[in-house]
Design a protein around this motif. Structure first.
Motif, PDB file in Angstrom:
ATOM      1  N   GLN A  99      71.103  34.901  15.396  1.00 54.51           N
ATOM      2  CA  GLN A  99      69.889  34.292  15.929  1.00 54.51           C
ATOM      3  C   GLN A  99      68.939  33.877  14.802  1.00 54.51           C
ATOM      4  N   ARG A 101      69.697  32.760  11.826  1.00 52.40           N
ATOM      5  CA  ARG A 101      70.153  31.485  11.251  1.00 52.40           C
ATOM      6  C   ARG A 101      69.735  30.309  12.148  1.00 52.40           C
ATOM      7  N   GLU A 102      69.907  30.493  13.455  1.00 52.23           N
ATOM      8  CA  GLU A 102      69.537  29.432  14.392  1.00 52.23           C
ATOM      9  C   GLU A 102      68.031  29.164  14.339  1.00 52.23           C
ATOM     10  N   THR A 103      67.255  30.241  14.265  1.00 53.40           N
ATOM     11  CA  THR A 103      65.793  30.104  14.214  1.00 53.40           C
ATOM     12  C   THR A 103      65.365  29.395  12.938  1.00 53.40           C
ATOM     13  N   ALA A 105      67.136  27.324  11.149  1.00 53.46           N
ATOM     14  CA  ALA A 105      67.560  25.923  11.249  1.00 53.46           C
ATOM     15  C   ALA A 105      66.574  25.135  12.113  1.00 53.46           C
ATOM     16  N   GLU A 106      66.099  25.752  13.194  1.00 55.18           N
ATOM     17  CA  GLU A 106      65.123  25.092  14.063  1.00 55.18           C
ATOM     18  C   GLU A 106      63.798  24.872  13.345  1.00 55.18           C
TER      19      GLU A 106
END
Length: 123
Positions: A99, A101-103, A105-106
């Protein structure tokens, strides 16, 4: 056999030794001289035999102390080598949750979008 002149307690001695062993003889004579010189300085001129005997005894005393220390160190080494090897220690390495990494990237995408808007307004 070469003859080597050594000095002990301010006195010169001619000593024969095997070829190639001269440096060992000089080193040994230097150790004996290091014990004899203080004796001669403290007591004055001593008979040759007495000076050599006393210097030899002092050197033997130092050698005995070193040999005793060596025996103790060897015993300690044997003791340490006889100990079982310690268990391998488990080390946990933190893992980055997916999560995060996704955050990140966002957030990066939003920052780029904001930068693009600022560039558009600046033009």
């Amino acid at each position: 056999m070469p003859d080597v002149t050594i000095t002990i307690g301010g006195r010169d001695f001619q000593v024969a030794c095997q070829t190639g062993e001269e440096h060992f003889l000089r080193a040994a004579a230097g150790m004996l001289n290091a014990e004899a010189d203080p004796l001669v300085q403290q007591m004055g001129r001593l008979p040759e035999a007495r000076m050599l005997l006393m210097a030899g005894l002092m050197l033997a005393d130092k050698t005995a102390a070193v040999e005793d220390e060596l025996r103790q160190l060897k015993a300690r080494l044997t003791e340490l080598e006889a100990r079982p090897a310690p268990q391998a220690e488990k080390v946990e390495v933190p893992v980055i949750p997916p999560q995060l990494r996704e955050t990140l990237a966002e957030i990066a995408a939003r920052a780029e979008a904001l930068a693009d808007r600022v560039d558009d307004k600046a033009d």
